[in-house]
Design a protein around this motif. Structure first.
Motif, mmCIF file in Angstrom:
data_model
loop_
_atom_site.group_PDB
_atom_site.id
_atom_site.type_symbol
_atom_site.label_atom_id
_atom_site.label_comp_id
_atom_site.label_asym_id
_atom_site.label_seq_id
_atom_site.Cartn_x
_atom_site.Cartn_y
_atom_site.Cartn_z
ATOM 1 N N MET A 1 7.921 -19.436 -57.979
ATOM 2 C CA MET A 1 8.599 -19.576 -56.626
ATOM 3 C C MET A 1 8.778 -18.220 -56.157
ATOM 4 O O MET A 1 9.239 -17.245 -56.923
ATOM 5 C CB MET A 1 9.983 -20.047 -56.608
ATOM 6 C CG MET A 1 10.211 -21.404 -57.202
ATOM 7 S SD MET A 1 9.597 -22.456 -55.799
ATOM 8 C CE MET A 1 10.814 -23.731 -55.774
ATOM 9 N N ASP A 2 8.468 -17.841 -54.982
ATOM 10 C CA ASP A 2 8.652 -16.638 -54.259
ATOM 11 C C ASP A 2 9.481 -16.649 -52.964
ATOM 12 O O ASP A 2 10.189 -17.669 -52.426
ATOM 13 C CB ASP A 2 7.137 -16.229 -53.673
ATOM 14 C CG ASP A 2 6.067 -16.181 -54.681
ATOM 15 O OD1 ASP A 2 6.297 -15.570 -55.724
ATOM 16 O OD2 ASP A 2 5.047 -16.595 -54.470
ATOM 17 N N TRP A 3 10.122 -15.757 -52.876
ATOM 18 C CA TRP A 3 11.139 -15.340 -51.578
ATOM 19 C C TRP A 3 10.315 -14.719 -50.564
ATOM 20 O O TRP A 3 9.525 -14.011 -50.607
ATOM 21 C CB TRP A 3 12.141 -14.296 -51.910
ATOM 22 C CG TRP A 3 13.101 -14.908 -52.925
ATOM 23 C CD1 TRP A 3 13.155 -14.500 -54.399
ATOM 24 C CD2 TRP A 3 14.320 -15.678 -52.716
ATOM 25 N NE1 TRP A 3 14.079 -15.415 -55.062
ATOM 26 C CE2 TRP A 3 14.994 -15.833 -54.141
ATOM 27 C CE3 TRP A 3 14.695 -16.069 -51.725
ATOM 28 C CZ2 TRP A 3 16.080 -16.604 -54.420
ATOM 29 C CZ3 TRP A 3 15.973 -16.953 -51.819
ATOM 30 C CH2 TRP A 3 16.426 -17.266 -52.942
ATOM 31 N N TYR A 4 10.476 -15.636 -49.434
ATOM 32 C CA TYR A 4 10.112 -15.147 -48.119
ATOM 33 C C TYR A 4 11.089 -14.853 -46.969
ATOM 34 O O TYR A 4 12.315 -15.287 -47.160
ATOM 35 C CB TYR A 4 9.256 -16.304 -47.613
ATOM 36 C CG TYR A 4 7.903 -16.678 -48.347
ATOM 37 C CD1 TYR A 4 7.018 -16.101 -48.155
ATOM 38 C CD2 TYR A 4 7.971 -17.622 -49.343
ATOM 39 C CE1 TYR A 4 5.588 -16.267 -48.885
ATOM 40 C CE2 TYR A 4 6.901 -17.907 -50.099
ATOM 41 C CZ TYR A 4 5.641 -17.097 -49.886
ATOM 42 O OH TYR A 4 4.611 -17.377 -50.721
ATOM 43 N N LEU A 5 10.828 -13.883 -46.079
ATOM 44 C CA LEU A 5 11.691 -13.760 -44.951
ATOM 45 C C LEU A 5 11.340 -14.344 -43.821
ATOM 46 O O LEU A 5 10.213 -14.450 -43.314
ATOM 47 C CB LEU A 5 11.403 -12.077 -44.633
ATOM 48 C CG LEU A 5 12.493 -11.236 -43.964
ATOM 49 C CD1 LEU A 5 13.623 -11.083 -44.743
ATOM 50 C CD2 LEU A 5 11.856 -9.972 -43.629
ATOM 51 N N VAL A 6 12.582 -14.955 -43.348
ATOM 52 C CA VAL A 6 12.482 -15.679 -42.219
ATOM 53 C C VAL A 6 13.087 -15.128 -40.941
ATOM 54 O O VAL A 6 14.563 -14.887 -41.146
ATOM 55 C CB VAL A 6 12.976 -17.313 -42.329
ATOM 56 C CG1 VAL A 6 13.177 -18.184 -41.028
ATOM 57 C CG2 VAL A 6 12.335 -17.790 -43.409
ATOM 58 N N TYR A 7 12.720 -14.904 -39.843
ATOM 59 C CA TYR A 7 13.369 -14.401 -38.602
ATOM 60 C C TYR A 7 14.092 -15.384 -37.578
ATOM 61 O O TYR A 7 13.237 -16.401 -37.655
ATOM 62 C CB TYR A 7 12.131 -13.699 -37.783
ATOM 63 C CG TYR A 7 12.470 -12.816 -36.649
ATOM 64 C CD1 TYR A 7 13.043 -11.392 -37.073
ATOM 65 C CD2 TYR A 7 12.153 -13.109 -35.505
ATOM 66 C CE1 TYR A 7 13.391 -10.898 -35.622
ATOM 67 C CE2 TYR A 7 12.623 -12.347 -34.388
ATOM 68 C CZ TYR A 7 13.277 -11.451 -34.409
ATOM 69 O OH TYR A 7 13.833 -10.093 -33.584
ATOM 70 N N THR A 8 15.326 -15.008 -37.313
ATOM 71 C CA THR A 8 15.943 -16.161 -36.782
ATOM 72 C C THR A 8 16.201 -15.866 -35.119
ATOM 73 O O THR A 8 15.927 -14.692 -34.909
ATOM 74 C CB THR A 8 17.425 -16.499 -37.366
ATOM 75 O OG1 THR A 8 18.138 -15.042 -37.456
ATOM 76 C CG2 THR A 8 17.155 -16.707 -38.851
ATOM 77 N N LYS A 9 16.977 -16.757 -34.587
ATOM 78 C CA LYS A 9 17.139 -16.291 -33.187
ATOM 79 C C LYS A 9 18.494 -15.374 -33.306
ATOM 80 O O LYS A 9 19.134 -15.283 -34.352
ATOM 81 C CB LYS A 9 17.650 -17.495 -32.263
ATOM 82 C CG LYS A 9 16.455 -18.432 -32.200
ATOM 83 C CD LYS A 9 16.952 -19.679 -31.344
ATOM 84 C CE LYS A 9 15.752 -20.474 -30.845
ATOM 85 N NZ LYS A 9 16.437 -21.611 -30.064
#
Length: 74
Positions: free
Chosen positions: A1-9
């Motif tokens: 399992m890897d961690w990813y960065l998510v860009y939000t409003k």
């Protein structure tokens, strides 16, 4: 399992975090307590350490959850 960065409003990190967690994703939003002056009084509020960003854990296996629901989450 890897961690990813998510860009939000803007200012919607908490809403996105709750929606993704309801869908079964493992998410992390680091926060920081900050003292701010509001209505002439000092209040302690909790703000995101990285505004507009969440960390989401995803696997690389085909059976793991995909990116598609993340892109369409409020």
């Amino acid at each position: 399992m890897d961690w990813y960065l998510v860009y939000t409003k803007p200012r919607q990190e908490t809403v996105a975090l709750l929606h993704l967690q309801r869908q079964g994703y493992v998410c992390y939003m680091p926060t920081l307590p900050v003292e701010k002056v509001r209505r002439r009084s000092l209040q302690q509020v909790v703000v995101p350490l990285f505004p507009r960003y969440l960390f989401v854990q995803l696997g690389s296996d085909r059976l793991d959850k995909s990116w598609a629901p993340i892109r369409s989450t409020h």
